[in-house]
Scaffold this motif. Structure first.
Motif: not given
Length: 151
Positions: A13-29, A61-67
């Motif tokens: 959800e964070a990734h789809s909203q372009a909240a990449y830092s949040d998405a990255l943190e949640l995906a790492r967790k 990987a997808e989040i990193s690509i978006s970033m």
């Protein structure tokens, strides 16, 4: 597994909203959660356990690509493959589990190849810049190193 699913949904959800830092943190967790419970989960449901870890790597990987973090994305693909390699060499791995690992490895390699074909020039440039920056940093340290040895 429920907590992993929750974290993964939040990361997506964070990734789809372009909240990449949040998405990255949640995906790492989510990845940490999947890895922490992997042995027990694998014994109960191998397919779900393997999927959780690999989906986590692919999401990262997808989040990193978006970033536009090409090196980081590439590293997540690589880490996913290494994770699977560490499982497949386990003694007494059941044949159906071996097949599962092989199919999953094939899938992640396909995704990695697609990434490499799509972003190969950007990845190569990022690798080149990384090497240049590393050399610059170490060139700055060289006079200090030499001074310590009386040069």
């Amino acid at each position: 597994m429920i907590y992993w699913q929750h974290l993964t949904r939040q990361a997506n959800e964070a990734h789809s909203q372009a909240a990449y830092s949040d998405a990255l943190e949640l995906a790492r967790k989510a990845l940490a959660c999947a890895e922490a419970t992997f042995k027990n989960d694998f014994a109960n449901d191998a397919e779900s356990a393997v999927s959780a870890v690999i989906v986590s790597y692919l999401n990262l990987a997808e989040i990193s690509i978006s970033m536009k973090e090409w090196l980081v994305a590439n590293a997540y693909f690589e880490r996913g493959v290494h994770f699977l390699q560490s499982i497949i060499v386990a003694p007494n791995l059941q044949p159906e589990h071996r097949e599962l690992i092989e199919k999953t490895a094939s899938h992640i390699r396909f995704e990695w190849e697609l990434f490499s074909q799509t972003y190969g020039s950007k990845l190569a440039l990022a690798k080149r810049n990384h090497r240049i920056n590393w050399l610059k940093q170490h060139a700055q340290l060289e006079p200090q190193w030499q001074a310590g040895y009386g040069y």
